[in-house]
Design an enzyme around this catalytic site. Sequence first.
Site, short mmCIF file in Angstrom:
data_model
loop_
_atom_site.label_atom_id
_atom_site.label_comp_id
_atom_site.label_asym_id
_atom_site.label_seq_id
_atom_site.Cartn_x
_atom_site.Cartn_y
_atom_site.Cartn_z
N ARG A 114 -7.08 -15.66 11.52
CA ARG A 114 -7.22 -14.61 10.48
C ARG A 114 -7.70 -13.32 11.10
O ARG A 114 -8.46 -13.34 12.07
CB ARG A 114 -8.26 -15.02 9.43
CG ARG A 114 -7.80 -16.05 8.46
CD ARG A 114 -8.88 -16.27 7.40
NE ARG A 114 -8.99 -15.13 6.50
CZ ARG A 114 -10.01 -14.93 5.67
NH1 ARG A 114 -11.02 -15.78 5.65
NH2 ARG A 114 -10.03 -13.88 4.89
N HIS B 104 4.23 -7.37 6.77
CA HIS B 104 4.51 -7.06 5.36
C HIS B 104 5.86 -6.37 5.20
O HIS B 104 5.91 -5.15 5.08
CB HIS B 104 3.42 -6.13 4.82
CG HIS B 104 2.12 -6.80 4.57
ND1 HIS B 104 1.77 -7.34 3.36
CD2 HIS B 104 1.08 -7.03 5.39
CE1 HIS B 104 0.57 -7.87 3.43
NE2 HIS B 104 0.13 -7.69 4.66
N ILE C 299 -1.21 -5.47 8.37
CA ILE C 299 -2.39 -4.98 7.64
C ILE C 299 -3.47 -6.06 7.71
O ILE C 299 -3.36 -7.10 7.04
CB ILE C 299 -2.04 -4.66 6.17
CG1 ILE C 299 -0.85 -3.67 6.10
CG2 ILE C 299 -3.26 -4.10 5.44
CD1 ILE C 299 -0.26 -3.49 4.71
N GLY D 223 -2.53 -10.39 0.70
CA GLY D 223 -3.70 -10.10 -0.11
C GLY D 223 -4.92 -10.63 0.60
O GLY D 223 -5.11 -10.36 1.78
N GLU D 224 -5.70 -11.41 -0.08
CA GLU D 224 -6.92 -11.97 0.53
C GLU D 224 -6.86 -13.48 0.32
O GLU D 224 -6.97 -13.98 -0.80
CB GLU D 224 -8.15 -11.35 -0.13
CG GLU D 224 -9.24 -11.01 0.86
CD GLU D 224 -9.88 -12.25 1.46
OE1 GLU D 224 -10.17 -12.27 2.66
OE2 GLU D 224 -10.09 -13.23 0.70
N GLU E 204 7.54 -6.09 2.69
CA GLU E 204 7.62 -5.46 1.36
C GLU E 204 7.10 -4.03 1.36
O GLU E 204 7.31 -3.31 0.39
CB GLU E 204 6.92 -6.32 0.30
CG GLU E 204 5.40 -6.29 0.33
CD GLU E 204 4.79 -7.10 1.46
OE1 GLU E 204 5.54 -7.67 2.29
OE2 GLU E 204 3.55 -7.13 1.53
N CYS F 168 1.51 -12.84 5.43
CA CYS F 168 0.14 -12.46 5.71
C CYS F 168 -0.86 -13.45 5.09
O CYS F 168 -0.97 -14.57 5.58
CB CYS F 168 -0.09 -11.02 5.26
SG CYS F 168 -1.41 -10.22 6.18
N1 GLN Z 1 -6.92 -10.51 6.10
C1 GLN Z 1 -6.32 -11.15 4.96
C2 GLN Z 1 -6.80 -12.60 4.84
O1 GLN Z 1 -7.40 -13.11 5.70
C3 GLN Z 1 -4.81 -11.13 5.04
C4 GLN Z 1 -4.35 -9.70 5.06
C5 GLN Z 1 -3.13 -9.42 4.26
O2 GLN Z 1 -2.60 -10.27 3.56
N2 GLN Z 1 -2.72 -8.18 4.34
O3 GLN Z 1 -6.56 -13.20 3.85
#
Ligand code: GLN
Length: 190
Positions: free
Chosen positions: A106, A169, A133, A47-48, A171, A79
Amino acid sequence: MTIAVLAVQGDFAEHEAMLAELGAQVFEIRERADLDRPFDGLVLPGGESTVQGKLLRELGLFEPIRGKILAGTPVFGTCAGLILLAKRLSNDDNVYFDVLPVTVRRNAYGRQLGSFYAEEEFKGIGKIPMTFIRAPYIESAADDVDILASVDGNIVAARKDNVLGISFHPEVDRDLSVHRYFLDMIRGRE
Ligand code: GLN
């Protein structure tokens, strides 16, 4: 076996489906009270990471989760989850759980166009699909970290004791092997 999945942001639902397919009982961590339920392992989804880190603190989840990881609860971060586990980020001042002694970059493949697919060896599993991703990778790792996979010379999966972090990922591909690895890790078979 019961697995808790952090469900404050990101692609937690896909992890839950895969874990259920492997026969695990799954529930979501959304608030502090959810941590009172017993569980054998914890998944931190992609995610983020900045948003996840902020929500973890606002919801009062950060310290109790960190405490559980330090006490030995097996954890699997993908991730953004890997970013949360790392000891240091090379291009970001934030540090989150600080439980995996690695330096993570990152958005290491570029922010927008950094999504790609590879097939590479994962230690103990064999060749598996890896979808990246806007992914991070691990720039360096302490000597006691087990490197499980690399792509083009960059580390994309690593483990130290109860902490497993990967930058891709699993999943999103129909491949259950890394989740199976995590369940075996909990059972002490990996
Ligand atoms: N770019 C995201 C981050 O820095 C990580 C990307 C992801 O989880 N697909 O949090």
